[in-house]
Design an enzyme around this catalytic site. Structure first.
Site, PDB file in Angstrom:
ATOM      1  CG  HIS A  18      -0.978  -3.615   8.364  1.00 17.95           C
ATOM      2  ND1 HIS A  18      -0.647  -4.190   9.692  1.00 17.95           N
ATOM      3  CD2 HIS A  18      -0.008  -3.233   7.813  1.00 17.95           C
ATOM      4  CE1 HIS A  18       0.645  -3.818   9.649  1.00 17.95           C
ATOM      5  NE2 HIS A  18       0.864  -3.168   8.556  1.00 17.95           N
ATOM      6  CE  LYS A  42      11.538  -3.412   8.520  1.00 17.93           C
ATOM      7  NZ  LYS A  42      10.123  -2.906   8.160  1.00 17.93           N
ATOM      8  NE  ARG A  91       2.610   4.119   7.882  1.00 19.75           N
ATOM      9  CZ  ARG A  91       3.272   2.998   8.611  1.00 19.75           C
ATOM     10  NH1 ARG A  91       2.936   2.428   9.792  1.00 19.75           N
ATOM     11  NH2 ARG A  91       4.359   2.476   7.866  1.00 19.75           N
ATOM     12  CB  SER A 129       3.205  -3.261  13.698  1.00 16.42           C
ATOM     13  OG  SER A 129       2.514  -3.649  12.535  1.00 16.42           O
TER      14      SER A 129
HETATM   15  P1  ADP Z   1       7.052  -3.068   6.534  1.00 16.20           P
HETATM   16  O1  ADP Z   1       8.052  -3.675   7.317  1.00 16.20           O
HETATM   17  O2  ADP Z   1       7.268  -3.612   4.928  1.00 16.20           O
HETATM   18  O3  ADP Z   1       7.144  -1.589   6.391  1.00 16.20           O
HETATM   19  P2  ADP Z   1       4.806  -2.945   7.812  1.00 16.20           P
HETATM   20  O4  ADP Z   1       3.872  -4.285   8.105  1.00 16.20           O
HETATM   21  O5  ADP Z   1       5.181  -2.069   8.573  1.00 16.20           O
HETATM   22  O6  ADP Z   1       5.843  -3.656   6.563  1.00 16.20           O
HETATM   23  O7  ADP Z   1       3.729  -2.240   6.488  1.00 16.20           O
HETATM   24  C1  ADP Z   1       3.260  -3.004   5.368  1.00 16.20           C
HETATM   25  C2  ADP Z   1       2.580  -2.000   4.353  1.00 16.20           C
HETATM   26  O8  ADP Z   1       1.438  -1.376   5.263  1.00 16.20           O
HETATM   27  C3  ADP Z   1       3.481  -0.814   4.251  1.00 16.20           C
HETATM   28  O9  ADP Z   1       3.255  -0.030   2.953  1.00 16.20           O
HETATM   29  C4  ADP Z   1       3.000   0.324   5.011  1.00 16.20           C
HETATM   30  O10 ADP Z   1       3.313   1.779   4.913  1.00 16.20           O
HETATM   31  C5  ADP Z   1       1.359   0.045   5.068  1.00 16.20           C
HETATM   32  N1  ADP Z   1       0.810   0.592   6.476  1.00 16.20           N
HETATM   33  C6  ADP Z   1       1.109   0.369   7.758  1.00 16.20           C
HETATM   34  N2  ADP Z   1       0.405   0.764   8.696  1.00 16.20           N
HETATM   35  C7  ADP Z   1      -0.347   1.396   7.885  1.00 16.20           C
HETATM   36  C8  ADP Z   1      -1.405   2.622   8.212  1.00 16.20           C
HETATM   37  N3  ADP Z   1      -1.767   2.648   9.396  1.00 16.20           N
HETATM   38  N4  ADP Z   1      -2.209   3.122   7.024  1.00 16.20           N
HETATM   39  C9  ADP Z   1      -1.741   2.706   5.878  1.00 16.20           C
HETATM   40  N5  ADP Z   1      -0.791   2.088   5.445  1.00 16.20           N
HETATM   41  C10 ADP Z   1       0.012   1.306   6.619  1.00 16.20           C
END
Ligand code: ADP
Length: 160
Positions: A18, A42, A91, A129
């Site tokens: 992030h 979630k 990703r 996460s």
């Molecule tokens: P959500 O529940 O909306 O997917 P996340 O916290 O899992 O929320 O992710 C928020 C954003 O960050 C999403 O667009 C996700 O694809 C991106 N993201 C999470 N981890 C990574 C990573 N390792 N590299 C690039 N983008 C990421």
């Protein structure tokens, strides 16, 4: 005109993946609003307040990154912040289908807000996460995956 982006997500908890997206978005936009979703479906590990506090601590030296929460329609929230863009990270191909659908739905609702995708850095392409929580629950090392204060918050949550 100030260029503002909303970076929405669960951030349960915030990872180096992030942070990489936030830092890269800050090169394009004047302000990035990190917007933590109220999404109880979630079943998050951390409360929204805990997630916001962690992000605020991690981003404390960057005045152009702000932290907020939202519920309801993301596009409405983005408009209320006067943001021109929503930033999302991609990703893998597995992210693509859902993200395409969301971007198209959001564009159908409002043409004022564009969705901008940033491709993950190669170091973080495997990082989420969920994987952090899984590795941590199995007592594996997570030092290179999350900032130290997130590791401490996990220790506190699990009484380690
Ligand atoms: P959500 O529940 O909306 O997917 P996340 O916290 O899992 O929320 O992710 C928020 C954003 O960050 C999403 O667009 C996700 O694809 C991106 N993201 C999470 N981890 C990574 C990573 N390792 N590299 C690039 N983008 C990421």
């Amino acid at each position: 005109m100030k260029k503002i982006a909303v970076y929405p997500g669960s951030f349960d908890p915030i990872t180096f993946g992030h942070l990489d997206i936030i830092n890269r978005a800050l090169k394009i936009f004047d302000e990035v609003i990190i917007a933590v979703a109220h999404n109880e479906q979630k079943k998050p590990l951390f409360t929204v307040e805990e997630r916001v506090d962690m992000i605020k601590s991690v981003m404390k030296d960057n005045t152009r990154a702000t932290v907020d929460t939202f519920d309801g329609l993301l596009v409405d929230y983005a408009r209320s912040c006067k943001a021109q863009a929503i930033v999302r990270g991609l990703r893998a191909i597995s992210d693509f289908e859902y993200e395409l659908q969301m971007a198209q739905i959001n564009r159908g609702i409002s043409r004022e807000v564009e969705t901008v995708f940033l491709m993950t850095s190669v170091f973080y392409s495997f990082l989420s996460s969920s994987i952090v929580k899984e590795v941590y629950s199995l007592k594996g090392p997570i030092d290179g995956l999350v900032p130290p204060l997130v590791k401490k918050a996990l220790d506190a949550k699990f009484n380690r």
